[in-house]
Design a protein around this motif. Structure first.
Motif, PDB file in Angstrom:
ATOM      1  N   GLN A 265       0.836  -1.198   0.000  1.00 51.13           N
ATOM      2  CA  GLN A 265       0.000   0.000   0.000  1.00 51.13           C
ATOM      3  C   GLN A 265       0.872   1.249   0.000  1.00 51.13           C
ATOM      4  O   GLN A 265       1.756   1.415   0.843  1.00 51.13           O
ATOM      5  CB  GLN A 265      -0.877  -0.019   1.259  1.00 51.13           C
ATOM      6  CG  GLN A 265      -1.996   0.984   1.292  1.00 51.13           C
ATOM      7  CD  GLN A 265      -2.821   0.771   2.545  1.00 51.13           C
ATOM      8  OE1 GLN A 265      -2.840   1.609   3.429  1.00 51.13           O
ATOM      9  NE2 GLN A 265      -3.483  -0.368   2.630  1.00 51.13           N
ATOM     10  N   SER A 266       0.641   2.128  -0.955  1.00 49.08           N
ATOM     11  CA  SER A 266       1.425   3.350  -1.053  1.00 49.08           C
ATOM     12  C   SER A 266       1.167   4.274   0.139  1.00 49.08           C
ATOM     13  O   SER A 266       0.064   4.307   0.692  1.00 49.08           O
ATOM     14  CB  SER A 266       1.080   4.093  -2.344  1.00 49.08           C
ATOM     15  OG  SER A 266       1.669   5.386  -2.358  1.00 49.08           O
ATOM     16  N   LEU A 267       2.187   5.033   0.500  1.00 48.92           N
ATOM     17  CA  LEU A 267       2.049   6.000   1.590  1.00 48.92           C
ATOM     18  C   LEU A 267       0.910   6.969   1.339  1.00 48.92           C
ATOM     19  O   LEU A 267       0.174   7.334   2.262  1.00 48.92           O
ATOM     20  CB  LEU A 267       3.365   6.783   1.756  1.00 48.92           C
ATOM     21  CG  LEU A 267       3.351   7.937   2.760  1.00 48.92           C
ATOM     22  CD1 LEU A 267       3.205   7.414   4.182  1.00 48.92           C
ATOM     23  CD2 LEU A 267       4.613   8.785   2.630  1.00 48.92           C
ATOM     24  N   ILE A 268       0.718   7.363   0.073  1.00 47.19           N
ATOM     25  CA  ILE A 268      -0.281   8.387  -0.238  1.00 47.19           C
ATOM     26  C   ILE A 268      -1.652   7.797  -0.569  1.00 47.19           C
ATOM     27  O   ILE A 268      -2.572   8.540  -0.921  1.00 47.19           O
ATOM     28  CB  ILE A 268       0.188   9.273  -1.412  1.00 47.19           C
ATOM     29  CG1 ILE A 268       0.351   8.432  -2.683  1.00 47.19           C
ATOM     30  CG2 ILE A 268       1.490   9.979  -1.069  1.00 47.19           C
ATOM     31  CD1 ILE A 268       0.631   9.256  -3.930  1.00 47.19           C
ATOM     32  N   ALA A 269      -1.794   6.478  -0.450  1.00 48.24           N
ATOM     33  CA  ALA A 269      -3.087   5.837  -0.744  1.00 48.24           C
ATOM     34  C   ALA A 269      -3.450   4.842   0.352  1.00 48.24           C
ATOM     35  O   ALA A 269      -3.633   3.652   0.098  1.00 48.24           O
ATOM     36  CB  ALA A 269      -3.054   5.153  -2.101  1.00 48.24           C
TER      37      ALA A 269
END
Length: 305
Positions: A265-269
């Motif tokens: 999971q991306s930091l921004i999502a």
């Protein structure tokens, strides 16, 4: 170690200039960004470590040994990363040729030595009594959290392979990559500016970065809490409690960011679970800080810790 700090500071502007002069791309980004980031982080880490070593009482040979190991490790790491850029190839996780594999192995050995030096210093200062308990716990928590940040970096090589490498292995083809910082996607995809953290999948560098800089954040908080305008408002016990609260919260944040990355999971999502965990963490930390500051307490002198 002092020489390592000076060399990293001197190298940083040269690498910055190389970014504009030489547009070569390695791993989806300008190849000179990685050695530049390591030059900056190496200078910061080395300078911080130099300062922390001044708190060790006696143990002159141990201090010299820790300083030498850390300085050599920083220099070797940055030199090898820069060498691979000159060769127009990746440094980390690259085992495409025997030479590349040797470079990556040497880097791993010296980074492990650096981590051991950090651990030894944490043990020494963990048991040594220091005059100011606020400073003592700020240093101890900083070392503990930085070790957690280093541990998250180990996951990049021990449990993580990019999709293309996994597919190659399953097909019986040669695998030229021995790890990755991205999770669920290949390294070199879309990422945040300069930092390069993946915006399409998890990235173990986030927790690694945040954890490592606990080495500066917690001692800096201790410095603030030992200023006169703070000591006049909060007694030593409450200031130590604040260090513990922030230290536990910072360590938990490092673990949370690593857990988020491991879930691809991306930091921004972040998903709902990550957002809920983050909100709970910050609410608990903020509540503990408010209670500590607001609770009544008599002014006390500092006791060694």
């Amino acid at each position: 170690l002092t020489l390592a700090v000076i060399l990293h500071l001197a190298l940083a502007p040269l690498l910055l200039a190389a970014m504009f002069v030489d547009p070569r791309v390695i791993g989806g980004v300008n190849g000179w960004i990685k050695p530049l980031k390591f030059a900056l982080s190496g200078a910061i880490y080395g300078a911080t470590f130099l300062w922390l070593l001044t708190f060790v009482q006696g143990r002159r040979r141990l201090v010299q040994g820790i300083a030498t190991i850390t300085g050599v490790a920083l220099i070797v790491e940055t030199v090898l990363i820069t060498l691979q850029v000159v060769r127009n190839t990746a440094s980390h996780f690259n085992v495409a040729t025997p030479f590349d594999g040797a470079v990556f192995s040497i880097m791993g050995i010296f980074i492990m030595a650096l981590a051991v030096a950090n651990f030894v210093l944490a043990l020494v200062l963990g048991f040594q009594r220091l005059p100011d308990p606020v400073v003592a716990w700020g240093i101890r928590w900083g070392l503990i959290i930085s070790l957690a940040g280093m541990a998250s970096g180990v996951l990049m090589t021990t449990t993580n392979l990019p999709p293309t490498a996994l597919a190659a292995a399953q097909a019986g083809q040669p695998v030229t990559i021995a790890g990755a910082h991205s999770v669920g996607v290949d390294d070199g995809g879309p990422g945040l500016p300069f930092l390069g953290w993946s915006t399409t999948g998890g990235d173990l560098r986030v927790g690694h970065f945040v954890g490592l800089h606990g080495l500066q954040a917690l001692p800096l908080l201790a410095f603030v809490l030992t200023r006169v305008w703070m000591t006049q408002r909060l007694n030593a016990r409450r200031r130590v409690a604040l260090i513990w609260t922030v230290g536990l919260g910072y360590l938990s944040l490092t673990v949370l960011l690593t857990w988020q990355a491991l879930r691809a999971q991306s930091l921004i999502a972040p998903d709902g679970v990550t957002l809920a965990a983050t909100a709970l963490l910050f609410a608990m930390a903020a509540g503990a800080v408010v209670i500590t500051i607001a609770s009544p307490g008599r002014q006390q002198g500092s006791q060694p810790a």
